[in-house]
Motif scaffolding. Structure first.
Motif, PDB file in Angstrom:
ATOM      1  N   ALA A  57       0.832  -1.204   0.000  1.00 44.14           N
ATOM      2  CA  ALA A  57       0.000   0.000   0.000  1.00 44.14           C
ATOM      3  C   ALA A  57       0.867   1.254   0.000  1.00 44.14           C
ATOM      4  CB  ALA A  57      -0.939  -0.001   1.207  1.00 44.14           C
ATOM      5  N   VAL A  58       1.930   1.260   0.776  1.00 40.54           N
ATOM      6  CA  VAL A  58       2.842   2.414   0.802  1.00 40.54           C
ATOM      7  C   VAL A  58       3.462   2.620  -0.578  1.00 40.54           C
ATOM      8  CG1 VAL A  58       5.034   3.266   1.747  1.00 40.54           C
ATOM      9  CG2 VAL A  58       3.286   2.347   3.278  1.00 40.54           C
ATOM     10  N   GLY A 107       7.690  10.782   5.684  1.00 37.95           N
ATOM     11  CA  GLY A 107       8.733  11.438   4.909  1.00 37.95           C
ATOM     12  C   GLY A 107       8.272  11.831   3.523  1.00 37.95           C
ATOM     13  N   PHE A 108       7.380  11.050   2.933  1.00 38.55           N
ATOM     14  CA  PHE A 108       6.878  11.319   1.582  1.00 38.55           C
ATOM     15  C   PHE A 108       5.928  12.504   1.575  1.00 38.55           C
ATOM     16  CE2 PHE A 108       3.421  10.419  -1.534  1.00 38.55           C
ATOM     17  CZ  PHE A 108       4.127  10.691  -2.689  1.00 38.55           C
ATOM     18  N   ARG A 109       4.904  12.448   2.418  1.00 37.07           N
ATOM     19  CA  ARG A 109       3.917  13.530   2.450  1.00 37.07           C
ATOM     20  C   ARG A 109       3.199  13.503   3.790  1.00 37.07           C
ATOM     21  NH1 ARG A 109       0.711  13.040  -2.338  1.00 37.07           N
ATOM     22  NH2 ARG A 109       2.540  13.825  -3.389  1.00 37.07           N
ATOM     23  N   VAL A 110       3.698  14.300   4.698  1.00 38.89           N
ATOM     24  CA  VAL A 110       3.175  14.302   6.068  1.00 38.89           C
ATOM     25  C   VAL A 110       1.711  14.746   6.131  1.00 38.89           C
ATOM     26  CG1 VAL A 110       3.890  16.642   6.708  1.00 38.89           C
ATOM     27  CG2 VAL A 110       3.795  14.844   8.448  1.00 38.89           C
ATOM     28  N   ILE A 145       7.428   9.674  16.317  1.00 41.89           N
ATOM     29  CA  ILE A 145       6.777  10.888  16.818  1.00 41.89           C
ATOM     30  C   ILE A 145       7.674  12.096  16.559  1.00 41.89           C
ATOM     31  CG2 ILE A 145       5.925  12.098  18.873  1.00 41.89           C
ATOM     32  CD1 ILE A 145       5.232   9.304  20.027  1.00 41.89           C
ATOM     33  N   VAL A 146       8.970  11.940  16.787  1.00 45.45           N
ATOM     34  CA  VAL A 146       9.911  13.038  16.560  1.00 45.45           C
ATOM     35  C   VAL A 146       9.904  13.432  15.079  1.00 45.45           C
ATOM     36  CG1 VAL A 146      12.359  13.685  16.592  1.00 45.45           C
ATOM     37  CG2 VAL A 146      11.356  12.476  18.544  1.00 45.45           C
ATOM     38  N   GLU A 147       9.913  12.436  14.201  1.00 42.69           N
ATOM     39  CA  GLU A 147       9.881  12.709  12.754  1.00 42.69           C
ATOM     40  C   GLU A 147       8.600  13.446  12.383  1.00 42.69           C
ATOM     41  OE1 GLU A 147      11.379  12.917   8.971  1.00 42.69           O
ATOM     42  OE2 GLU A 147      12.391  12.313  10.803  1.00 42.69           O
ATOM     43  N   LEU A 148       7.488  13.006  12.928  1.00 43.98           N
ATOM     44  CA  LEU A 148       6.212  13.675  12.686  1.00 43.98           C
ATOM     45  C   LEU A 148       6.271  15.113  13.193  1.00 43.98           C
ATOM     46  CD1 LEU A 148       3.286  13.271  11.656  1.00 43.98           C
ATOM     47  CD2 LEU A 148       2.696  12.499  13.950  1.00 43.98           C
TER      48      LEU A 148
END
Length: 190
Positions: A57-58, A107-110, A145-148
């Motif tokens: 799906a990703v 990373g692709f599209r938050v 969570i940090v990446e978000l």
């Protein structure tokens, strides 16, 4: 059967990878592929099959635009259900794979995660606190969570758990790392 599940898992993997090379051929078969991925995300399936479905799906979300992408984006809540199940079972390896794929999408599209920011923070906080999971899995959950937070500060700031649970959790991880370093140094000296 197990053999059938392995066949489906293999097919999902290949279709997700090959989709970018022959998008028109894949697009003609999109409805059955979507249905197979959706069915593979079912809680009754083996974790390996569920993770293969997430990976496929990703790949489709990243590889396609428009209606195809939007269709697969609708499956994101199912990714979280799989992660909840895997965390509850303390099933580290497939859970790490699922978290990694969710991180790829961030990373692709938050922006596609904005409707789910609160859910993902709660899920990853609970995962990071789960004592039966490996330390690496718990760190991965906190790192997500940090990446978000790096990609979508505004949405993350609106979730109260960010301040009440995530920040103290991150500090406790630092404290544990410091304790681990001290223990390692003592073991080296002794």
């Amino acid at each position: 059967s197990s053999k059938e599940a392995q066949h489906v898992q293999s097919g999902l993997f290949m279709s997700g990878i090959l989709a970018e090379y022959a998008p028109s051929a894949v697009q003609r078969s999109m409805k059955p592929i979507f249905n197979l991925i959706q069915k593979s995300l079912s809680p009754s399936n083996r974790p390996e099959l569920q993770v293969a479905a997430i990976k496929a799906a990703v790949s489709f979300i990243i590889g396609f635009e428009g209606n195809v992408q939007q269709g697969f984006i609708r499956l994101i809540p199912d990714f979280f259900k799989v992660a909840v199940k895997l965390a509850g079972e303390a099933n580290d390896e497939p859970l790490q794979d699922a978290i990694d794929e969710i991180a790829n999408l961030i990373g692709f599209r938050v922006a596609m995660f904005r409707p789910y920011t609160s859910d993902i923070i709660k899920l990853m906080t609970k995962t990071a606190k789960h004592g039966e999971l490996e330390a690496g899995t718990r760190r991965m959950a906190l790192s997500l969570i940090v990446e978000l937070a790096k990609k979508d500060r505004t949405s993350v700031k609106q979730v109260k758990e960010t301040m009440t649970e995530v920040v103290p959790l991150a500090i406790s991880f630092l404290t544990r790392v410091d304790d681990d370093i001290r223990q390692w140094a003592q073991d080296e000296d002794g």
